[in-house]
Design an enzyme around this catalytic site. Structure first.
Site, PDB file in Angstrom:
ATOM      1  CG  PHE A  26      -2.347   1.300   0.863  1.00  0.00           C
ATOM      2  CD1 PHE A  26      -3.329   1.324   0.646  1.00  0.00           C
ATOM      3  CD2 PHE A  26      -1.765   2.303   1.997  1.00  0.00           C
ATOM      4  CE1 PHE A  26      -4.700   2.175   0.047  1.00  0.00           C
ATOM      5  CE2 PHE A  26      -2.724   3.065   2.114  1.00  0.00           C
ATOM      6  CZ  PHE A  26      -3.796   3.237   1.011  1.00  0.00           C
ATOM      7  CG  LEU A  58      -7.230  -6.293   7.018  1.00  0.00           C
ATOM      8  CD1 LEU A  58      -8.778  -5.951   6.628  1.00  0.00           C
ATOM      9  CD2 LEU A  58      -7.668  -7.413   8.427  1.00  0.00           C
ATOM     10  CB  CYS A  81       3.650   0.129   5.821  1.00  0.00           C
ATOM     11  SG  CYS A  81       3.739   1.629   7.000  1.00  0.00           S
ATOM     12  CG  HIS A  89      -9.280   0.155   8.525  1.00  0.00           C
ATOM     13  ND1 HIS A  89     -10.596  -1.008   8.353  1.00  0.00           N
ATOM     14  CD2 HIS A  89      -8.279  -0.122   7.456  1.00  0.00           C
ATOM     15  CE1 HIS A  89      -9.764  -1.715   7.040  1.00  0.00           C
ATOM     16  NE2 HIS A  89      -9.016  -1.268   6.260  1.00  0.00           N
TER      17      HIS A  89
END
Length: 181
Positions: A26, A58, A81, A89
């Site tokens: 990400f 996840l 990360c 969240h």
């Protein structure tokens, strides 16, 4: 009183090891630094690796579980990360990805967890940078040490106790089949 950090000596192997690096990219620049650290540590032991990417932290434990069932890796390095945002969240992603990795580890998988959970980008950069905290290498080293323990303790399994001779074994079978014998 100041404390000092201690790192175990690098794991060594008689036979080569193969690891799967599962990364959630990400934050691409952070992921690349984590990968660089992990790859350097694996290569320093003479090991080999494959890298696969998943959408987010996840999915890392799920990918590791799939690879364990369908492939032949000795161990796994989980990288990614998670930076705190404005919602809860962050807590869900941190807790559930960590719990998934822990549960797989308790099933006997050799996993080094290098998913950073930080407050801001500055903390992420310090932890991912191979010239600073080098958490990618730390995660690879953890996986390698677990593989070494598995190989140390994973010798051929033998039964505990004694093996009766054929006559005793037959007598025991006769007694079970015919209690009045």
């Amino acid at each position: 009183m100041a404390s000092t950090e201690y790192s175990l000596p690098r794991a060594s192997f008689d036979k080569p090891v193969k690891l799967l690096i599962v990364v959630a990219p990400f934050y691409r620049d952070i992921a690349d630094q984590l990968i660089a650290g992990a790859v350097a540590e694996i290569e320093a032991t003479g090991g080999s690796y494959e890298i696969t990417e998943v959408p987010g932290a996840l999915e890392v434990p799920t990918a590791i579980g799939i690879a364990e069932r369908l492939s032949n890796f000795d161990g796994y390095v989980a990288l990614g990360c998670v930076i705190r945002g404005e919602t809860t969240h962050y807590d869900t992603v941190c807790n559930d990805s960590s719990r998934g990795i822990t549960l797989l580890g308790l099933q006997g998988l050799c996993i080094g967890n290098g998913i950073l959970t930080v407050e801001n980008m500055e903390q992420a950069e310090a932890r991912a940078n191979p010239d600073k905290m080098n958490k990618g290498a730390g995660a690879a080293a953890a996986a390698l040490h677990l593989i070494a323990l598995t190989r140390k303790w994973g010798g051929a399994r033998k039964g505990v106790g004694f093996i009766p001779d054929a006559e005793e074994y037959q007598l025991a079978g006769d007694l079970k089949d015919n209690p009045k014998a």
